[in-house]
Write an enzyme that holds these catalytic residues in place. Structure first.
Site, PDB file in Angstrom:
ATOM      1  N   CYS A 382      65.058  68.719  22.050  1.00 34.23           N
ATOM      2  CA  CYS A 382      64.592  68.759  23.441  1.00 34.23           C
ATOM      3  C   CYS A 382      65.779  68.764  24.412  1.00 34.23           C
ATOM      4  CB  CYS A 382      63.632  67.607  23.685  1.00 34.23           C
ATOM      5  SG  CYS A 382      62.491  67.968  25.024  1.00 34.23           S
ATOM      6  N   HIS A 508      59.843  68.342  19.466  1.00 31.29           N
ATOM      7  CA  HIS A 508      60.258  67.084  18.817  1.00 31.29           C
ATOM      8  C   HIS A 508      59.795  67.049  17.361  1.00 31.29           C
ATOM      9  CE1 HIS A 508      61.623  64.919  22.451  1.00 31.29           C
ATOM     10  NE2 HIS A 508      60.754  65.705  23.068  1.00 31.29           N
ATOM     11  N   GLU A 510      60.763  65.249  15.065  1.00 31.85           N
ATOM     12  CA  GLU A 510      60.770  63.884  14.507  1.00 31.85           C
ATOM     13  C   GLU A 510      59.376  63.258  14.433  1.00 31.85           C
ATOM     14  OE1 GLU A 510      62.015  64.816  17.441  1.00 31.85           O
ATOM     15  OE2 GLU A 510      61.886  63.258  18.978  1.00 31.85           O
TER      16      GLU A 510
HETATM   17  N1  GLN Z   1      64.462  66.175  30.633  1.00 29.49           N
HETATM   18  C1  GLN Z   1      64.179  67.341  29.872  1.00 29.49           C
HETATM   19  C2  GLN Z   1      62.908  68.036  30.331  1.00 29.49           C
HETATM   20  O1  GLN Z   1      62.071  67.441  30.969  1.00 29.49           O
HETATM   21  C3  GLN Z   1      64.110  67.038  28.404  1.00 29.49           C
HETATM   22  C4  GLN Z   1      62.932  66.208  28.012  1.00 29.49           C
HETATM   23  C5  GLN Z   1      63.054  65.587  26.644  1.00 29.49           C
HETATM   24  O2  GLN Z   1      64.126  65.554  26.063  1.00 29.49           O
HETATM   25  N2  GLN Z   1      61.973  65.038  26.135  1.00 29.49           N
HETATM   26  O3  GLN Z   1      62.722  69.175  30.040  1.00 29.49           O
END
Ligand code: GLN
Length: 532
Positions: A382, A508, A510
């Protein structure tokens, strides 16, 4: 109708009630039962989505896009239950619903009160989970510690539920701490007695007591707890500290907890050993000698729970490769230019987790540079993908000052920018791009080689996204876009051509890794690191 197991906690928090509940789920599944789990959180937030990781730890995202408590992560890792927004009930959600009903006029003429309106709402929310599913058992964990003001309505609700359902249909399990006092050389049962006493005052009588302890409990201690807490002797289940959380179901099994629960709930199931779990997970974990060192570069590394699912997914990747995992937690704010090597030189893999806000970003960019230049396997998740794009744009493509508009709204090169659908969003709660979306993989890429599939489904939680305007420029310099969300042509996975294993994803992974089904990206990330 399913049967219910209510799990409460006493004496102190952080007793591992979530793991205990998950382990009970695993045990009952192994006996052929279909299980689901619910976490009740007594705080007033509707969900943990708006909380800082320092307050709450990781926010666990479910397939249906709910931002939930990290205990749901334990539940999904230990069991086959697939959980969603209804599996996490908070005080905030309950009040929100009751107050909306009051405004609608659903209670016209009545004074709306904690009992019965709030408690009824809690009971309905608990029962709702079983609707449309053929469940045998629902495990309901009540967050917090008995005696907290906040958790009282939940405890009252489960007291009523047990009464309504009857004793063959619901049992109470109380998890407590039985401390060892070093100076006295003694194990103390008094805190457990007090905690059970407090439960009894509100009308809940535990059927089973799980005793968290660092020392083995003698027969005398167990008998004493049984006598003073009014439970059967075999219902005092010691839970001695273990090397890995994945051992807990095996320990409970040794203590006969599954048979005890089945007896209490008047259920008859064939007995089965947990041999698959034992061999594929616990034995592998405990017998692996060869070490792999993975650096996790984040800004919440001092907090154990902030990257919970990531740490667990790394453990699963190590299980898959039969190696012993050492996680080196690196604070991204420490990675000033000339010290990067000192922090990362032993790492056989570098992982950058998700996150929000500018603090720590430049250190993460630095970690990306280090892994790109030194050809150390890299996994970006992310925000980790977004920093990888920023680094590549700045240092390889010469786009000086390239950034995400999250950190620099006026950047000349907005390589990461707000998703189009987010542009009008003002409200913060539950409005990100959340939950499962499909991703199409390009054959021959590292991503494809890991998943061995053309289409995958992964969970998301973000507002910003790769800016397609820069795709060609980055591609020309050796970035590969190996995963795309077909619906909107969004970049989901990037890779570097000239690198042994550099993969970063907008989702994600994970959240979908399990000890007995390690996630392919974590597995291959560690596998490549081992060759270093
Ligand atoms: N801050 C970033 C976004 O909103 C990444 C979000 C995250 O890593 N969950 O896109």
């Amino acid at each position: 109708m399913p049967k219910y197991i209510f799990v409460t906690g006493g004496v102190v928090s952080s007793l591992g009630k979530g793991i205990a509940s998950a382990a009970i789920g695993k045990l009952l599944e192994s006996r052929g039962l279909k299980v689901s789990l619910i976490k009740c959180d007594p705080y007033l937030n509707v969900d943990p989505g708006t909380m800082n990781p320092y307050q709450h730890g990781e926010v666990y995202v479910t397939e249906d896009g709910a931002e939930t408590d990290l205990d749901l992560g334990h539940y999904e890792r230990f069991t086959n239950a697939s959980l969603g927004r209804d599996n996490n009930i908070t005080t905030g959600k309950i009040y929100y619903s009751v107050i909306s009903k009051e405004r609608r006029g659903d209670y016209l003429g009545k004074t709306v009160q904690i009992i019965p309106h709030i408690t009824d709402e809690i009971k309905d929310s608990i029962k709702k989970v079983a609707h449309g599913q053929r469940l045998d058992i629902v495990i309901v964990e009540i967050g917090g510690t008995v005696g907290d003001i906040e958790s009282l309505p939940f405890l009252e609700a489960i007291r009523q539920l047990r009464l309504e359902l009857g004793k063959d249909y619901a049992i109470n399990i109380h998890v407590t701490l039985v401390p060892y006092i070093k100076s006295a050389g003694e194990i103390k049962t008094k805190p457990t007695q007090h905690s059970v006493g407090t439960l009894r005052e509100i009308g809940i009588i535990p059927d089973v007591i799980i005793c968290r302890t660092e020392k083995v409990l003698s027969k005398e201690t167990k008998d004493k707890i049984a006598l003073f807490c009014n439970v059967d002797k075999e219902a005092v289940i010691p839970a001695v500290d273990v090397k890995t959380i994945y051992e807990v179901p095996l320990e409970f099994k040794k203590e006969g907890l599954d048979s005890l629960i089945l007896r209490l709930l008047n259920l008859k199931c064939e007995d089965k050993a947990l041999s698959e779990w034992k061999n594929a997970v616990v034995k592998r974990l405990k017998s692996s000698r060869k070490e792999v060192i993975i650096a996790v570069v984040g800004k919440y590394i001092t907090l154990q729970d902030a990257y919970k699912s990531i740490y667990e997914a790394l453990v699963h990747g190590a299980i898959a490769n039969q190696v012993k995992l050492t996680i080196k937690k690196v604070d991204s704010e420490d990675l000033a230019n000339n010290s990067t090597e000192r922090y990362l030189d032993k790492a056989q893999g570098i992982l950058i987790p998700g996150g929000f806000g500018y603090r720590g970003i430049e250190g993460k960019v630095e970690a990306v540079r280090f892994s790109r230049e030194n050809k150390i396997p890299f996994l970006g998740l992310c925000l980790g993908m977004q920093t990888a794009v920023i680094e590549f744009a700045r240092n390889v493509c010469g786009l000086k000052g390239a950034n995400s508009t999250e950190f620099d709204p006026d950047t000349k090169y907005p390589v990461i920018s707000l998703l189009q659908e987010q542009q009008k969003v003002k409200i913060k709660g539950a409005t990100m791009r959340l939950g499962a979306y499909q991703c199409k993989l390009t054959r021959g890429t590292h991503a494809y080689l890991a998943y061995k599939k053309d289409k995958i489904v992964e969970r998301h939680r973000h507002r910003y996204e790769f800016n397609n305007h820069y795709r060609q420029i980055l591609e020309k310099k050796g970035m590969l876009f190996s995963g795309i969300y077909p619906g909107k042509n969004l970049v989901e996975i990037i890779e570097l051509k000239d690198h042994p294993w550099f993969v970063a994803c907008q989702f994600h992974p994970e959240f979908k890794s399990k000890p007995d089904k390690p996630h392919p990206l974590f597995r291959n990330f560690i596998q490549t690191g081992l060759k270093l």
